[in-house]
Design an enzyme around this catalytic site. Structure first.
Site, PDB file in Angstrom:
ATOM      1  N   HIS A   1      -7.108  -1.765   6.388  1.00  0.00           N
ATOM      2  CA  HIS A   1      -6.071  -0.706   6.509  1.00  0.00           C
ATOM      3  C   HIS A   1      -5.810   0.125   5.598  1.00  0.00           C
ATOM      4  O   HIS A   1      -5.908   1.398   5.634  1.00  0.00           O
ATOM      5  CB  HIS A   1      -4.691  -1.574   6.857  1.00  0.00           C
ATOM      6  CG  HIS A   1      -3.593  -0.717   7.212  1.00  0.00           C
ATOM      7  ND1 HIS A   1      -3.457   0.138   8.394  1.00  0.00           N
ATOM      8  CD2 HIS A   1      -2.456  -0.431   6.440  1.00  0.00           C
ATOM      9  CE1 HIS A   1      -2.425   0.713   8.406  1.00  0.00           C
ATOM     10  NE2 HIS A   1      -1.775   0.625   7.293  1.00  0.00           N
TER      11      HIS A   1
ATOM     12  N   HIS B   1       0.806  -1.166  -0.003  1.00  0.00           N
ATOM     13  CA  HIS B   1      -0.051   0.077   0.087  1.00  0.00           C
ATOM     14  C   HIS B   1       0.829   1.181  -0.012  1.00  0.00           C
ATOM     15  O   HIS B   1       2.301   1.274   0.358  1.00  0.00           O
ATOM     16  CB  HIS B   1      -0.985  -0.056   0.979  1.00  0.00           C
ATOM     17  CG  HIS B   1      -0.257   0.050   2.528  1.00  0.00           C
ATOM     18  ND1 HIS B   1       0.664  -0.825   3.092  1.00  0.00           N
ATOM     19  CD2 HIS B   1      -0.533   0.882   3.705  1.00  0.00           C
ATOM     20  CE1 HIS B   1       0.960  -0.701   4.303  1.00  0.00           C
ATOM     21  NE2 HIS B   1       0.163   0.252   4.682  1.00  0.00           N
TER      22      HIS B   1
ATOM     23  N   HIS C   1       4.989  -4.447  12.296  1.00  0.00           N
ATOM     24  CA  HIS C   1       5.629  -3.559  13.082  1.00  0.00           C
ATOM     25  C   HIS C   1       5.723  -3.858  14.484  1.00  0.00           C
ATOM     26  O   HIS C   1       5.068  -3.181  15.446  1.00  0.00           O
ATOM     27  CB  HIS C   1       4.671  -2.165  12.947  1.00  0.00           C
ATOM     28  CG  HIS C   1       4.669  -1.499  11.599  1.00  0.00           C
ATOM     29  ND1 HIS C   1       5.836  -1.223  10.970  1.00  0.00           N
ATOM     30  CD2 HIS C   1       3.752  -1.357  10.853  1.00  0.00           C
ATOM     31  CE1 HIS C   1       5.612  -0.566   9.880  1.00  0.00           C
ATOM     32  NE2 HIS C   1       4.222  -0.777   9.771  1.00  0.00           N
TER      33      HIS C   1
ATOM     34  N   ASP D   1       0.526  -4.726   7.098  1.00  0.00           N
ATOM     35  CA  ASP D   1      -0.295  -4.006   8.159  1.00  0.00           C
ATOM     36  C   ASP D   1      -1.672  -4.439   8.442  1.00  0.00           C
ATOM     37  O   ASP D   1      -2.455  -3.634   9.103  1.00  0.00           O
ATOM     38  CB  ASP D   1      -0.180  -2.136   7.681  1.00  0.00           C
ATOM     39  CG  ASP D   1       1.188  -1.773   7.805  1.00  0.00           C
ATOM     40  OD1 ASP D   1       2.065  -2.550   8.382  1.00  0.00           O
ATOM     41  OD2 ASP D   1       1.470  -0.601   7.579  1.00  0.00           O
TER      42      ASP D   1
ATOM     43  N   HIS E   1       1.168   3.995   2.142  1.00  0.00           N
ATOM     44  CA  HIS E   1       1.455   4.588   3.436  1.00  0.00           C
ATOM     45  C   HIS E   1       2.790   5.095   3.416  1.00  0.00           C
ATOM     46  O   HIS E   1       3.716   4.299   2.733  1.00  0.00           O
ATOM     47  CB  HIS E   1       0.903   3.976   4.545  1.00  0.00           C
ATOM     48  CG  HIS E   1      -0.600   3.837   4.916  1.00  0.00           C
ATOM     49  ND1 HIS E   1      -1.231   3.338   5.745  1.00  0.00           N
ATOM     50  CD2 HIS E   1      -1.474   4.580   3.890  1.00  0.00           C
ATOM     51  CE1 HIS E   1      -2.534   3.381   5.560  1.00  0.00           C
ATOM     52  NE2 HIS E   1      -2.857   4.223   4.728  1.00  0.00           N
TER      53      HIS E   1
ATOM     54  N   ASP F   1       5.479   4.807   5.280  1.00  0.00           N
ATOM     55  CA  ASP F   1       6.317   3.886   5.805  1.00  0.00           C
ATOM     56  C   ASP F   1       6.455   2.592   4.906  1.00  0.00           C
ATOM     57  O   ASP F   1       7.288   1.792   5.238  1.00  0.00           O
ATOM     58  CB  ASP F   1       6.192   3.600   7.140  1.00  0.00           C
ATOM     59  CG  ASP F   1       4.982   2.882   7.308  1.00  0.00           C
ATOM     60  OD1 ASP F   1       3.873   3.492   6.682  1.00  0.00           O
ATOM     61  OD2 ASP F   1       4.563   1.872   8.075  1.00  0.00           O
ATOM     62  N   HIS F   2       6.076   2.511   3.635  1.00  0.00           N
ATOM     63  CA  HIS F   2       6.063   1.617   2.789  1.00  0.00           C
ATOM     64  C   HIS F   2       6.618   1.892   1.211  1.00  0.00           C
ATOM     65  O   HIS F   2       6.581   0.995   0.577  1.00  0.00           O
ATOM     66  CB  HIS F   2       4.540   0.806   2.703  1.00  0.00           C
ATOM     67  CG  HIS F   2       4.531   0.120   4.188  1.00  0.00           C
ATOM     68  ND1 HIS F   2       4.616  -1.182   4.070  1.00  0.00           N
ATOM     69  CD2 HIS F   2       3.976   0.643   5.051  1.00  0.00           C
ATOM     70  CE1 HIS F   2       4.296  -1.570   5.701  1.00  0.00           C
ATOM     71  NE2 HIS F   2       3.644  -0.102   5.996  1.00  0.00           N
TER      72      HIS F   2
END
Ligand SMILES: [Zn+2]
Length: 268
Positions: free
Chosen positions: A185, A96, A252, A207, A98, A100-101
């Site tokens: 998510h 996805h 995480h 996630d 976001h 942090d990806h």
């Protein structure tokens, strides 16, 4: 498939409040958690799932997440530990978008890019409550343009070399590399299962479940577009792990991350 190897590329860490990690449950207080990308060395090519976060972006837009990232934890740095460069990667698949990806996507102008077909339009026009999640737009000239953020683009990122092939449903990316559609998510979120010749499969929750406790208690993070779909996706992952006797690896989860193979160690 006989020599498939999976490397976890350590991308540093971030901080969230416990009430965000465990939505409406907590306990509150700072939780520092790891961020990493997944490199799959496969007979059909080198596949990179996600690209971590960009330190400067987080410091600028979300400094309260207190990023900690060494040079070796940037995506070029982590690949360098394995004697690789970004140009050695054939396919970048984003679970996805976001921040942090996808923060390191900009280093891969030559790779084929893939994601769920709804993720690019969603990043271009997110819900108001998704804006910080979809805040690093350097992965796509098209999205950066739509959001009025072309200043985020690295020189050399063009519409042509940041275009994504969109997929839907469960997809076999290469033999034994299975993307599992797990929305909730985000609108087009994917989890990942990798099968090996000589060991149990590994199921990366991504996630859908930040931590082992999240999956065990069906408690998702507070960031989502559809929490009901998120619970169903967690149940799908639990069942698949059971049916395939797969080892679960969480996205995480600092406590578990310390036991995972990173750096030059690999699964395979
Ligand atoms: Zn994440």
């Amino acid at each position: 498939m006989s020599d498939t190897k999976v490397y976890l590329l350590d991308g540093g860490s971030l901080v969230l409040d416990g009430f965000h990690v465990f939505w409406n449950k907590g306990p509150g207080g700072e939780v520092r958690f790891p961020v990493y990308s997944i490199l799959i060395e496969h007979a059909e090519g080198r596949f990179l799932i996600d690209t971590g976060y960009d330190y400067d972006h987080v410091m600028k837009v979300l400094p309260f997440e207190k990023p900690m990232q060494t040079k070796e934890q940037t995506i070029p740095g982590a690949l360098g530990l394995l004697g690789l460069e970004p140009k050695d990667i054939d396919v970048v698949f984003n679970s996805h978008f976001h921040f942090d990806h996808c923060g390191g996507n900009k280093y891969f102008p030559d790779a084929k890019k893939m994601c769920h077909k709804l993720e690019v339009p969603q990043a271009a026009k997110p819900q108001p409550f998704e804006i910080l999640g979809y805040s690093d737009l350097s992965f796509s000239a098209e999205v950066a343009e739509a959001r009025g953020a072309t200043d985020q683009l690295l020189a050399g990122t063009t519409a042509k070399n940041s275009t994504f092939e969109g997929v839907e449903g469960d997809v076999e990316l290469a033999k034994g590399v299975k993307l599992l559609f797990t929305p909730g998510h985000s609108i087009g979120h994917y989890s990942l299962m990798v099968e090996f010749a000589n060991r149990r499969p590994i199921l990366f929750t991504i996630d859908v479940a930040y931590t082992q406790k999240s999956l065990e208690t069906l408690c998702q993070a507070s960031f989502h577009i559809d929490p009901v779909a998120g619970v169903e996706s967690m149940q799908k992952i639990k069942k698949l792990a059971q049916d395939h006797d797969a080892e679960l690896i969480y996205s995480h989860d600092m406590e578990n991350f310390k036991t995972y193979k990173t750096g030059t160690q690999y699964y395979g």
